[in-house]
Scaffold this motif. Structure first.
Motif, mmCIF file in Angstrom:
data_model
loop_
_atom_site.group_PDB
_atom_site.id
_atom_site.type_symbol
_atom_site.label_atom_id
_atom_site.label_comp_id
_atom_site.label_asym_id
_atom_site.label_seq_id
_atom_site.Cartn_x
_atom_site.Cartn_y
_atom_site.Cartn_z
ATOM 1 N N GLY A 1 10.734 -13.415 12.206
ATOM 2 C CA GLY A 1 10.082 -12.575 12.912
ATOM 3 C C GLY A 1 10.137 -11.806 11.745
ATOM 4 N N MET A 2 10.625 -11.666 10.614
ATOM 5 C CA MET A 2 9.810 -10.557 9.544
ATOM 6 C C MET A 2 8.925 -11.545 8.369
ATOM 7 S SD MET A 2 13.360 -9.737 6.799
ATOM 8 C CE MET A 2 13.296 -10.643 5.410
ATOM 9 N N GLY A 3 9.183 -12.956 8.519
ATOM 10 C CA GLY A 3 7.810 -13.397 7.162
ATOM 11 C C GLY A 3 8.095 -12.711 5.969
ATOM 12 N N ILE B 1 9.641 5.721 13.773
ATOM 13 C CA ILE B 1 9.566 5.401 12.619
ATOM 14 C C ILE B 1 8.030 5.405 12.375
ATOM 15 C CG2 ILE B 1 8.853 2.756 11.159
ATOM 16 C CD1 ILE B 1 11.560 1.309 12.413
ATOM 17 N N ASP B 2 7.045 5.185 13.812
ATOM 18 C CA ASP B 2 5.708 5.860 14.253
ATOM 19 C C ASP B 2 5.956 7.543 13.651
ATOM 20 O OD1 ASP B 2 5.083 2.862 14.386
ATOM 21 O OD2 ASP B 2 4.426 3.513 16.831
ATOM 22 N N VAL B 3 7.048 7.936 13.972
ATOM 23 C CA VAL B 3 6.153 9.576 13.841
ATOM 24 C C VAL B 3 7.292 9.775 12.507
ATOM 25 C CG1 VAL B 3 7.822 11.567 14.198
ATOM 26 C CG2 VAL B 3 7.404 10.174 16.255
ATOM 27 N N VAL B 4 7.448 9.416 11.518
ATOM 28 C CA VAL B 4 7.551 9.855 10.101
ATOM 29 C C VAL B 4 6.822 9.636 10.152
ATOM 30 C CG1 VAL B 4 9.284 8.890 8.338
ATOM 31 C CG2 VAL B 4 10.504 10.278 10.661
ATOM 32 N N PRO C 1 1.021 -1.273 -0.074
ATOM 33 C CA PRO C 1 0.062 -0.233 -0.185
ATOM 34 C C PRO C 1 0.849 1.550 -0.265
ATOM 35 C CG PRO C 1 -0.216 -1.669 1.810
ATOM 36 C CD PRO C 1 0.683 -2.001 1.326
ATOM 37 N N PRO C 2 0.383 2.428 -0.154
ATOM 38 C CA PRO C 2 0.868 3.515 -0.203
ATOM 39 C C PRO C 2 1.779 4.308 1.275
ATOM 40 C CG PRO C 2 -1.268 3.951 -1.678
ATOM 41 C CD PRO C 2 -0.952 2.792 -1.314
ATOM 42 N N SER C 3 2.902 4.551 0.920
ATOM 43 C CA SER C 3 3.592 5.151 2.071
ATOM 44 C C SER C 3 2.998 4.159 3.485
ATOM 45 C CB SER C 3 2.726 5.956 2.359
ATOM 46 O OG SER C 3 2.532 7.051 1.587
ATOM 47 N N SER C 4 3.789 3.098 2.489
ATOM 48 C CA SER C 4 4.006 1.500 3.886
ATOM 49 C C SER C 4 4.937 1.009 4.124
ATOM 50 C CB SER C 4 2.711 0.903 3.581
ATOM 51 O OG SER C 4 3.145 -0.183 2.007
ATOM 52 N N LYS D 1 6.036 -2.976 13.237
ATOM 53 C CA LYS D 1 5.678 -3.814 11.754
ATOM 54 C C LYS D 1 5.060 -3.064 10.386
ATOM 55 C CE LYS D 1 2.684 -6.099 15.310
ATOM 56 N NZ LYS D 1 3.593 -7.010 16.244
ATOM 57 N N VAL D 2 5.979 -2.557 10.514
ATOM 58 C CA VAL D 2 5.665 -1.566 8.851
ATOM 59 C C VAL D 2 6.413 -2.695 7.555
ATOM 60 C CG1 VAL D 2 5.884 0.628 9.464
ATOM 61 C CG2 VAL D 2 8.422 -0.178 9.256
ATOM 62 N N TYR D 3 6.204 -2.535 6.717
ATOM 63 C CA TYR D 3 6.985 -2.887 5.445
ATOM 64 C C TYR D 3 8.427 -2.742 5.572
ATOM 65 C CZ TYR D 3 2.399 -4.722 4.446
ATOM 66 O OH TYR D 3 1.333 -5.883 4.243
ATOM 67 N N PHE D 4 9.415 -3.545 5.005
ATOM 68 C CA PHE D 4 10.925 -2.364 4.867
ATOM 69 C C PHE D 4 11.216 -3.186 3.608
ATOM 70 C CE2 PHE D 4 11.328 -5.672 8.238
ATOM 71 C CZ PHE D 4 11.835 -6.232 7.797
#
Ligand code: UDX
Length: 477
Positions: free
Chosen positions: A344-346, A429-432, A285-288, A317-320
């Motif tokens: 953990g990252m799956g 990561i949450d802040v950004v 998804p966008p910006s994920s 829990k973001v994609y990276f």
């Protein structure tokens, strides 16, 4: 009859973050009717050819040449075998020995090559030499000997150039080398055109000159010599650093022409092969997606630090997409990543040795960049409107961080000194990337993105400055 096209000999500094802008500059200048003779170091030529599967009769400019540009290509040896590890993990050995030899040897090697080019160029002899500022000690004697105009390309922010130019002021104020008391605590507010900054915002070689003495020596030597240059080109944008650039322009003819990185994205310029992330990114998804890369020089974080990044990523829990640079990714993973990270990252992440960073940042799926603040990465992030989480290590990166976070407000610090923790990683990561803070930051980075993109447009400052530079050259020839 003499050929009326000016002919420039161009020498890039042999690192990824310097080669990319120099290649783009060459394309720009050749399209403005200059003849270019590009002189890469042989080992860079080999890396690029290997990374892009070029045939023996091809080089990076073959396509440009076929399209009608007069770009000649003449690799020069540095005297070391192509597979010699010039950086090495032991900076006191490989890196220091390499540059000691370069100081002694390299100007003579370039001199020999330039003599050959002068003798064989017929009615279009070279009249200009363009070098990376870190090779200004090569340029000075050669430009004097052959009567060439001396042009220096600075691939970092103008702010860093200005501070380096005034090493004498840093010395007078006990900031270089730093001395306890005034030097440690005092604000730096005396560099013409540069706003106040704290000692911790200075470049690593000023804060810790003994950490890698050869690095400090290269900076000082380069800035002793760059004072002889006729023109300075900067890979920055006037609207971002206007006070600094006008102060510099009082001292040396200064032309901000950046961001130079975006002239022709199809051209091969990477020193390493890319892992293609396009399909994976296009399913998100966008910006994920958070993109993580610490640049092209050796990865300096230790195992514990990497573990904090890894667990922080899992907590967020973001994609990276995480670039961990090594020729052998499996060894590198074993060396650095915690053993339970993969499970953990799956499917949430990709760990790759190198990728098309521009392509990743351009994807609508990318919503943040955890970066070491190398200047090219900062420019590329701004160009694509991606907010940053900043974790500087070395050289100009602490100063670039100050510009990104404190001045332009398009990023956050990962941590404020000390060891980074997994909680901080997840929190930043949450802040950004999440909620109102992410929207605010996106809004700020959009303004900067527009400044950068406008600067290269027909009426843009960088576009005009490049024309002014070309006119200036012609007046001096
Ligand atoms: C260092 C300094 O920090 C930088 O400021 C200076 O100008 C050059 O030396 P480096 O570590 O190379 O820089 O980082 P950066 O300037 O960000 O350049 C890295 C380049 O490599 C970028 O152009 C980036 O797009 C590219 N890259 C990085 C890739 O193409 N793929 C990757 O996977 C990672």
């Amino acid at each position: 009859m003499a050929n009326s096209k000016p002919h420039a000999i161009v020498i890039p500094y042999p690192y990824q973050g310097h080669i990319t802008p120099m290649i783009n500059l060459c394309l720009n200048l050749a399209s403005k009717n200059l003849i270019i003779t590009f002189i890469p170091l042989e080992f860079n030529h080999h890396s690029i050819s290997k990374a892009h599967n070029l045939h023996a009769d091809e080089d990076i400019f073959t396509g440009a040449r076929n399209a009608g540009l007069d770009i000649r290509y003449a690799p020069v040896s540095d005297g070391f075998p192509v597979d010699f590890d010039r950086d090495g993990n032991d900076v006191d050995r490989n890196y220091t020995d390499y540059w000691k030899t370069m100081f002694l040897d390299f100007p003579g090697r370039v001199d020999g090559l330039v003599a050959g080019i002068v003798a064989s160029s017929g009615d279009s002899p070279p009249s200009i030499m363009i070098t990376d500022t870190f090779f200004s000690w090569v340029a000075t004697p050669i430009c004097e000997k052959y009567g060439l105009l001396n042009v220096s390309l600075w691939t970092q922010p103008a702010t860093v150039f200005a501070i380096n130019y005034h090493f004498d002021l840093l010395r007078q104020n006990a900031h270089f080398p730093p001395q306890h008391g005034k030097g440690e605590e005092g604000i730096i507010n005396y560099i013409p055109g540069v706003g106040s900054m704290r000692p911790r915002d200075l470049m690593s070689y000023v804060q810790y000159p003994d950490m890698i003495p050869m690095l400090t020596e290269i900076e000082v030597k380069s800035f002793d010599h760059v004072k002889q240059a006729d023109f300075i080109l900067y890979n920055t944008v006037e609207e971002l650093e206007s006070d600094t650039l006008s102060a510099l322009n009082q001292i040396l003819p200064s032309f901000p022409i950046g961001p130079i990185n975006f002239y022709d994205a199809s051209l091969a310029r990477s020193l390493r092969p890319h892992t293609d992330c396009t399909e994976w990114l296009s399913s998100k998804p966008p910006s994920s997606v958070l993109y993580i890369s610490f640049g092209s020089i050796n990865f300096i974080a230790d195992k514990e630090e990497v573990a904090e990044f890894a667990y922080g990523l899992l907590m967020s829990k973001v994609y990276f997409i995480w670039v961990i640079k090594d020729d052998n990714i499996h060894d590198q993973e074993k060396k650095f990543l915690p053993s339970d990270f993969k499970d953990g990252m799956g499917n949430r992440g990709l760990v790759v040795p190198w990728c098309d960073q521009g392509g990743v940042l351009a994807s609508p799926a990318t919503g943040g960049f955890l970066t070491h603040c190398g200047w090219n990465s900062v420019l590329e992030s701004m160009w694509h409107g991606v907010p940053m989480i900043c974790y500087p290590f070395l050289v100009d990166q602490p100063t670039n961080r100050k510009l990104v976070v404190d001045d332009w407000k398009i990023g956050v610090n990962l941590c404020d000194g000390g060891r980074v923790t997994r909680e901080e990683v997840a929190e930043k990561i949450d802040v950004v990337m999440k909620g109102n803070s992410a929207l605010r930051m996106k809004c700020e980075v959009e303004k900067v993105r527009k400044k950068l993109q406008d600067s290269l447009g027909g009426e843009g400052s960088s576009h005009k400055n490049l024309d002014l530079f070309c006119e200036g050259l012609k007046l001096r020839l």
